[in-house]
Design a protein around this motif. Structure first.
Motif, PDB file in Angstrom:
ATOM      1  N   ASP A 256     -21.052  -1.445   9.322  1.00  0.00           N
ATOM      2  CA  ASP A 256     -19.666  -1.093   8.997  1.00  0.00           C
ATOM      3  C   ASP A 256     -19.450  -0.929   7.497  1.00  0.00           C
ATOM      4  O   ASP A 256     -18.510  -0.237   7.073  1.00  0.00           O
ATOM      5  CB  ASP A 256     -18.718  -2.169   9.540  1.00  0.00           C
ATOM      6  N   ALA A 257     -20.291  -1.577   6.688  1.00  0.00           N
ATOM      7  CA  ALA A 257     -20.154  -1.437   5.232  1.00  0.00           C
ATOM      8  C   ALA A 257     -20.386  -0.003   4.786  1.00  0.00           C
ATOM      9  O   ALA A 257     -19.801   0.451   3.792  1.00  0.00           O
ATOM     10  CB  ALA A 257     -21.127  -2.386   4.524  1.00  0.00           C
ATOM     11  N   ASP A 258     -21.257   0.719   5.525  1.00  0.00           N
ATOM     12  CA  ASP A 258     -21.507   2.145   5.272  1.00  0.00           C
ATOM     13  C   ASP A 258     -21.720   2.408   3.779  1.00  0.00           C
ATOM     14  O   ASP A 258     -21.050   3.240   3.160  1.00  0.00           O
ATOM     15  CB  ASP A 258     -20.346   2.982   5.804  1.00  0.00           C
ATOM     16  N   GLU A 259     -22.688   1.707   3.219  1.00  0.00           N
ATOM     17  CA  GLU A 259     -22.922   1.800   1.779  1.00  0.00           C
ATOM     18  C   GLU A 259     -23.566   3.122   1.365  1.00  0.00           C
ATOM     19  O   GLU A 259     -24.275   3.770   2.140  1.00  0.00           O
ATOM     20  CB  GLU A 259     -23.846   0.663   1.341  1.00  0.00           C
ATOM     21  N   VAL A 260     -23.335   3.482   0.125  1.00  0.00           N
ATOM     22  CA  VAL A 260     -24.047   4.605  -0.485  1.00  0.00           C
ATOM     23  C   VAL A 260     -25.474   4.138  -0.776  1.00  0.00           C
ATOM     24  O   VAL A 260     -25.671   3.124  -1.464  1.00  0.00           O
ATOM     25  CB  VAL A 260     -23.348   5.058  -1.779  1.00  0.00           C
ATOM     26  N   THR A 261     -26.451   4.854  -0.257  1.00  0.00           N
ATOM     27  CA  THR A 261     -27.842   4.414  -0.435  1.00  0.00           C
ATOM     28  C   THR A 261     -28.481   4.960  -1.700  1.00  0.00           C
ATOM     29  O   THR A 261     -29.446   4.389  -2.201  1.00  0.00           O
ATOM     30  CB  THR A 261     -28.687   4.837   0.779  1.00  0.00           C
ATOM     31  N   GLY A 276     -28.727  -5.902   6.158  1.00  0.00           N
ATOM     32  CA  GLY A 276     -28.293  -4.817   5.291  1.00  0.00           C
ATOM     33  C   GLY A 276     -29.419  -3.871   4.938  1.00  0.00           C
ATOM     34  O   GLY A 276     -29.246  -2.642   4.952  1.00  0.00           O
ATOM     35  N   ALA A 277     -30.592  -4.427   4.596  1.00  0.00           N
ATOM     36  CA  ALA A 277     -31.742  -3.574   4.268  1.00  0.00           C
ATOM     37  C   ALA A 277     -32.113  -2.696   5.455  1.00  0.00           C
ATOM     38  O   ALA A 277     -32.431  -1.508   5.308  1.00  0.00           O
ATOM     39  CB  ALA A 277     -32.926  -4.433   3.843  1.00  0.00           C
ATOM     40  N   CYS A 278     -32.082  -3.285   6.652  1.00  0.00           N
ATOM     41  CA  CYS A 278     -32.408  -2.530   7.862  1.00  0.00           C
ATOM     42  C   CYS A 278     -31.405  -1.396   8.082  1.00  0.00           C
ATOM     43  O   CYS A 278     -31.789  -0.248   8.327  1.00  0.00           O
ATOM     44  CB  CYS A 278     -32.437  -3.456   9.065  1.00  0.00           C
ATOM     45  N   GLU A 279     -30.104  -1.693   7.982  1.00  0.00           N
ATOM     46  CA  GLU A 279     -29.086  -0.670   8.223  1.00  0.00           C
ATOM     47  C   GLU A 279     -29.162   0.451   7.191  1.00  0.00           C
ATOM     48  O   GLU A 279     -29.007   1.631   7.532  1.00  0.00           O
ATOM     49  CB  GLU A 279     -27.695  -1.301   8.213  1.00  0.00           C
ATOM     50  N   SER A 298     -33.691   0.472  18.273  1.00  0.00           N
ATOM     51  CA  SER A 298     -34.952  -0.247  18.420  1.00  0.00           C
ATOM     52  C   SER A 298     -35.313  -0.970  17.127  1.00  0.00           C
ATOM     53  O   SER A 298     -35.768  -2.122  17.145  1.00  0.00           O
ATOM     54  CB  SER A 298     -36.067   0.727  18.809  1.00  0.00           C
ATOM     55  N   ARG A 299     -35.095  -0.322  15.981  1.00  0.00           N
ATOM     56  CA  ARG A 299     -35.385  -0.964  14.693  1.00  0.00           C
ATOM     57  C   ARG A 299     -34.507  -2.191  14.495  1.00  0.00           C
ATOM     58  O   ARG A 299     -34.984  -3.245  14.065  1.00  0.00           O
ATOM     59  CB  ARG A 299     -35.189   0.031  13.549  1.00  0.00           C
ATOM     60  N   ARG A 300     -33.228  -2.072  14.819  1.00  0.00           N
ATOM     61  CA  ARG A 300     -32.324  -3.223  14.689  1.00  0.00           C
ATOM     62  C   ARG A 300     -32.799  -4.378  15.566  1.00  0.00           C
ATOM     63  O   ARG A 300     -32.835  -5.537  15.138  1.00  0.00           O
ATOM     64  CB  ARG A 300     -30.908  -2.823  15.094  1.00  0.00           C
ATOM     65  N   SER A 301     -33.126  -4.058  16.811  1.00  0.00           N
ATOM     66  CA  SER A 301     -33.551  -5.100  17.750  1.00  0.00           C
ATOM     67  C   SER A 301     -34.809  -5.800  17.258  1.00  0.00           C
ATOM     68  O   SER A 301     -34.919  -7.031  17.324  1.00  0.00           O
ATOM     69  CB  SER A 301     -33.785  -4.491  19.134  1.00  0.00           C
TER      70      SER A 301
END
Length: 628
Positions: A256-261, A276-279, A298-301
């Protein structure tokens, strides 16, 4: 190759020996052109590595001891590891443990453990990845990178010496800690005087060792501004019970933070939390097409399971022993874990308690699955280090934890034989059932839906189950006087790889059964997919999930319980075998039909961009015998 024009064999051997010694002398002179690393730097590196190793070993020992994972053989393995490392220091990095170092009083089990640890540690320290990690740790300490084989040798020797010293000190450190706690307890019981300070702890590496001010690199080292560790906006550390539900909440807040990467981590630091790193890695990789919603979930899980099994929540705190714990825990993880939403409320202790009551066949994951988890972890670690400047322990090496495959690639799934395939398609699904609701009972109705068509198309094309189940309604197209199934990715379904995009001729039997009429009906209804009833109900499900139960039940009924575990991929294997045996079918035609890459550079790069001619592929498909 050097050729010596000599007739005398003895003289030739003598000359080769002399030349070999000259080459060795010349090589050693080049190696020694650089001065060795200064002793003060080597000592500082030993000191830093020893401190880190002591802390790591102490934490590993405590976690094993206090979590119930300690085993009777652990002490023997630790002693064997110490003997192996001491041998590497004293006898050099020999390929095998030197026989002269064997103690005749050792038991066969201890000797076997020593030989195994020696080989493992030798391979690890000589690996390019470990060498890079050791050199990077030295560079951070000293301010310059080591140069040449001698420097690398000094660093390897220092690292091994530090590890050996740390292992030797474990017992004495444990005894000293017990004595300190005993003294503290006595004073508390006497209630006289203030409680003493707790036993001294090893300071972090950054506080403990000050890099020497004089070294061989004359250029000044730029001083980076001090970075403060931050968390992803909205994410906070889990304070209570760690469960998959609590971990999932972290990932939801990070998403939900939807940060600028794309920003400078020095001026706008990224959160150090794993969620956060994963998202952010997902967001970056989805933007370039490397992930779709299903693989993102799958990555989140997988990162969430890692957090649950190890208890860590931030990237910088991860150490190699956490990865070892993770791999070991995966071997005891119930296969059914996370199949139910109730599993999300379980703590690790509760998961382990459930595992203790299950047979071994219901525990663990296949080596390939564990290895794919490690690959996912490594992808997120690499992203955090390279793109966000997050501190990732340079000694982390997932490659040495990969589990060996127990089967050859061709043996992982069995292939149908002709008789098994005939029996399968004699099921009422294809020959007549009671009704759409009673597909396993013999009757007059043939319901031509996804359950009917998908396994048949797989059998006649060699397509993957998900490729066929997720076909768009317009995927069957006219081509060169016939019909072809156009397999390509779309927004709801990725393909396995680039070569999976292909055009496969439609077998005559499929046409006779009415496949084109089915397509026309779906198009007239305005459907998006050829089998609309298989459309996934969520981003986590696949197209074939809707028929998985009835498809499995049909195989069990027709194949006497399906003891060989035959599945849709087994149909694909069988078609591959048939194509190999058919006269006139070239290897490239077979690979193109199955969506496989060429087996060498010539086959893959210099083949036609559009694949093999459709006429050749149609001729091969037409040679396949009818199933019934």
């Amino acid at each position: 190759m050097l050729r010596l024009p000599m007739q005398d064999e003895k003289f030739a051997h003598t000359s080769i020996e002399i030349l070999s010694q000259e080459f060795i002398t010349l090589f050693e002179s080049f190696v020694c052109l650089q001065p060795p690393l200064p002793e003060n730097l080597v000592h500082a590196y030993i000191h830093a590595t020893l401190s880190e190793s002591l802390e790591t070993i102490r934490r590993q020992h405590r976690m094993a001891w206090m979590s119930g994972r300690v085993r009777p053989e652990d002490g023997m393995r630790r002693d064997a590891l110490l003997v192996a490392i001491e041998s590497l220091v004293e006898d050099g990095l020999q390929k095998t443990f030197p026989p002269s170092a064997i103690d005749p009083d050792w038991s066969p089990a201890f000797l076997e453990a020593v030989v195994h640890q020696h080989a493992t540690e030798r391979d690890a320290i000589l690996s390019p990845q470990r060498t890079e990690q050791l050199c990077e740790a030295f560079r951070k300490l000293a301010g310059f990178a080591p140069h040449g084989l001698e420097h690398i040798g000094q660093i390897r020797e220092a690292f091994l010496m530090a590890r050996a010293t740390a292992l030797r000190s474990l017992t004495s450190q444990h005894e000293a800690q017990k004595e300190a706690f005993s003294t503290l307890a006595s004073r508390i019981m006497d209630t006289t005087g203030p409680a003493p300070a707790p036993p001294a702890q090893v300071e972090p590496l950054s506080q403990q060792v000050t890099p020497p001010t004089h070294h061989t690199n004359p250029e000044p080292r730029p001083v980076a501004p001090e970075r403060r560790d931050v968390m992803t906006p909205g994410v906070s550390l889990i304070k209570g019970d760690m469960t998959m539900d609590a971990i999932t909440e972290q990932f939801t807040r990070a998403r939900d933070a939807d940060e600028v990467t794309d920003r400078d981590p020095e001026t706008a630091p990224f959160g150090i939390d794993i969620a956060g790193a994963c998202e952010r890695s997902i967001k970056a990789h989805m933007s370039i097409g490397r992930l779709d919603p299903k693989t993102a979930d799958s990555r989140r899980s997988r990162l969430g399971v890692f957090m649950l099994l190890t208890g860590v929540q931030t990237i910088p705190e991860i150490r190699q022993h956490h990865l070892r714990i993770f791999v070991e825990q995966m071997k005891r993880l119930p296969r059914s874990f996370l199949k139910s939403s109730r599993d999300g409320r379980l703590t690790l202790a509760e998961v382990q308690a459930r595992a203790n009551g299950l047979p071994n066949d219901d525990l663990g994951r296949a080596p390939s699955k564990v290895n794919s988890y490690l690959d996912t972890l490594n992808a997120v670690f690499t992203y955090a280090r390279s793109n966000e400047g997050t501190e990732v322990d340079v000694r982390i090496d997932t490659s040495i934890l990969r589990l060996p495959e127990t089967k050859r690639a061709r043996g992982k799934r069995a292939a149908f034989n002709v008789e098994e395939r005939r029996r399968l398609f004699e099921h009422p699904i294809w020959q007549g059932c009671k009704s759409a609701a009673r597909r396993h009972d013999t009757g007059p109705d043939v319901v031509k839906d996804g359950l009917f068509w998908v396994p048949l198309i797989v059998a006649y094309t060699g397509g993957r189950m998900e490729e066929v189940a997720g076909l768009p309604v317009g995927a069957i197209i006219a081509d060169e006087g016939g019909w072809g199934i156009d397999i390509r990715p779309h927004e709801e379904r990725r393909l396995k790889n680039l070569q999976s995009t292909r055009l496969i001729p439609v077998h005559k039997h499929l046409l006779e059964l009415g496949l084109m009429e089915h397509q026309a009906r779906m198009a007239a209804r305005g459907e998006t997919y050829l089998f609309p009833e298989l459309t996934p109900t969520s981003s986590k499900r696949k197209f074939y999930s809707q028929i998985a139960y009835n498809w499995a039940k049909a195989r069990e009924r027709q194949l006497d319980g399906n003891p060989r575990k035959l599945d849709a991929h087994s149909l694909r294997h069988q078609l591959n075998q048939q194509l190999k045996e058919l006269p006139g079918v070239s290897k490239m035609t077979r690979l193109d039909l199955l969506g496989h890459a060429g087996e060498d550079l010539n086959e893959e790069v210099y083949g036609a961009a559009e694949g093999m001619p459709m006429a050749e592929k149609r001729a091969a498909i037409d040679l396949l015998p009818r199933i019934w």
